[in-house]
Enzyme design. Structure first.
Site, PDB file in Angstrom:
ATOM      1  N   LEU A 118       0.922  -1.059  -0.159  1.00 26.53           N
ATOM      2  CA  LEU A 118      -0.237   0.204  -0.541  1.00 26.53           C
ATOM      3  C   LEU A 118       0.842   1.104  -0.190  1.00 26.53           C
ATOM      4  CD1 LEU A 118      -2.820  -0.979   2.767  1.00 26.53           C
ATOM      5  CD2 LEU A 118      -2.724  -1.513   0.057  1.00 26.53           C
ATOM      6  N   SER A 120       3.990   2.131   1.907  1.00 18.30           N
ATOM      7  CA  SER A 120       3.930   3.032   2.913  1.00 18.30           C
ATOM      8  C   SER A 120       5.568   3.942   2.589  1.00 18.30           C
ATOM      9  CB  SER A 120       5.046   1.584   4.479  1.00 18.30           C
ATOM     10  OG  SER A 120       5.269   0.997   3.745  1.00 18.30           O
ATOM     11  N   ASP A 165       3.748   4.943  -7.568  1.00 18.59           N
ATOM     12  CA  ASP A 165       3.076   5.095  -5.969  1.00 18.59           C
ATOM     13  C   ASP A 165       3.216   6.667  -5.519  1.00 18.59           C
ATOM     14  OD1 ASP A 165       2.367   2.082  -6.200  1.00 18.59           O
ATOM     15  OD2 ASP A 165       4.513   1.861  -4.611  1.00 18.59           O
ATOM     16  N   TYR A 215      10.830  -8.048  -7.987  1.00 19.35           N
ATOM     17  CA  TYR A 215      10.955  -7.288  -8.649  1.00 19.35           C
ATOM     18  C   TYR A 215      12.200  -6.811 -10.058  1.00 19.35           C
ATOM     19  CZ  TYR A 215       8.603  -2.007  -9.333  1.00 19.35           C
ATOM     20  OH  TYR A 215       8.332  -1.240 -10.417  1.00 19.35           O
TER      21      TYR A 215
END
Ligand code: GLA
Length: 375
Positions: A118, A120, A165, A215
């Site tokens: 989410l 952070s 993000d 990733y």
């Protein structure tokens, strides 16, 4: 605007906030020049900045960890291999542009689950960027701050993330999602007119290990696909290809490289359709696209895990659910589900129980509230 308090007429205390985000659809498209569709949450990271008595160092502490740091000017430019690397990376972006900030204490606290997809990390970077920009007299635009925060994560922390993000944290708008073209950085705020529906986030609480290397490997595989395809077609990134164009060219790719590229191209097309569906109020179609997105992230991009697949499959079978998918980088973290509001309570109970029974630990659930960007 930050609240500017003057304590004892001397010490300045400034307060800032930057949100996390939930990505509704469009994962692993940002670094492929594609579309994403995130929304900023009302959960995020709060930062209080206080002037220090000495003007040779900075202090860093967080309510979420006992690790505190007091760092002088040389240490500020070095990685500490700890949470403080996120703010340090952003400080370095400022010092690389001639702004050397010493003599402040940075106190962080947040209400986002940490490392749960989410954002952070992006919220720590963005809250730091907005704070430093204020301390410097606001020399940078919000977009520049977003780009500096992303660069801090790429160059200092070593996570080769795209821009989604930081952008979502910087440009969030209450009750809107952001349709962002990561190639041009053009964006549009799309109202989330939910007519009796909610987005529910479920956190697997699975520790995410080695996410950065997995990733970065996905990203490298996409670059490999692009390099091969550029022998046959003139494009700058994978998401410039339409699905039919890609299908024609795909015989030149194989194995994982083929699958990764197929996800990027198809996911980009799904985001475009999802934005149109949302604008038309066609939430049923939006939900179907969420389901298709999860299948592609699972089968082609291979970034799901048993916990995510379990929660998504259980959600997709639950009454009142229009669609469900993992959100963010994957390998753990959260799912997001579009569901009829009156079903939410029972959904959380049923999935929560089933999840605990299957995995031996609890999932956490949040009804997403969409808020404003970093300020
Ligand atoms: C992470 C990265 C983003 C994006 C998502 C996947 O959150 O930070 O840039 O690539 O994964 O969509």
């Amino acid at each position: 605007m930050p609240t500017d308090l003057h304590l004892d007429g001397q010490t300045r205390v400034l307060h800032f906030f930057a949100p996390g985000r939930v990505n509704l659809i469009g994962d692993h498209t940002d670094y492929n020049g594609g579309l994403v569709f995130p929304a900023a949450l009302t959960m995020g990271t709060y930062l209080t900045v206080t002037e220090r008595f000495d003007h040779f160092s900075c202090g860093f502490e967080s309510d979420d960890t006992p690790d505190t740091f007091t760092l002088g000017s040389e240490q500020l430019a070095q990685r500490q291999h700890a949470w403080v690397d996120y703010p340090l990376g952003v400080l370095k972006e400022f010092s690389d542009r001639g702004w050397n900030l010493l003599g402040y204490d940075f106190h962080y606290h947040g209400d986002l689950p940490i490392g749960a997809a989410l954002s952070s990390s992006a919220s720590i970077e963005m809250v730091t960027a907005v704070a430093l920009n204020t301390l410097c007299g606001e020399p940078f635009t919000q977009l520049e701050l977003v780009q500096m925060a992303q660069h801090a994560e790429n160059a200092f922390v070593g996570m080769n993330c795209g821009i989604m993000d930081q952008f979502a944290s910087g440009f969030g708008k209450k009750d809107h999602a952001i349709a962002l073209d990561c190639n041009t950085l053009e964006y549009e705020w799309v109202p989330l007119e939910m007519s009796g529906l909610k987005f529910v986030i479920a956190n697997t609480n699975k520790p995410r290990e080695l996410v950065d290397s997995a990733y970065n490997r996905r990203r490298a595989e996409c670059n490999e696909a692009l390099e091969i395809l550029r022998r046959y077609v003139s494009v700058e990134n994978l998401c410039q290809l339409t699905v039919p164009q890609f299908e024609k060219l795909s015989r030149n790719l194989s194995g994982n490289v083929l699958r990764r590229a197929r996800h990027a191209v198809s996911e980009h097309a799904r985001v475009r359709e999802a934005v149109t569906a949302l604008k038309a109020g066609d939430m049923a179609r939006f939900g179907q696209l969420m389901n298709a997105s999860h299948a592609s992230l699972r089968d082609d991009y291979a970034v799901t895990c048993p916990e995510l697949d379990f929660l998504v499959a259980a959600a997709q079978q639950h009454p009142g659910v229009l669609g469900s998918r993992m959100t963010g980088a994957g390998f753990g973290g959260c799912t997001v589900t579009l569901i009829a509001e009156e079903r939410v309570g029972e959904f959380i109970r049923t999935l929560g129980d089933a999840y605990t029974q299957r995995f031996g630990h609890n999932a956490d659930f949040y009804v997403a509230e969409i808020g404003d960007g970093a300020q």
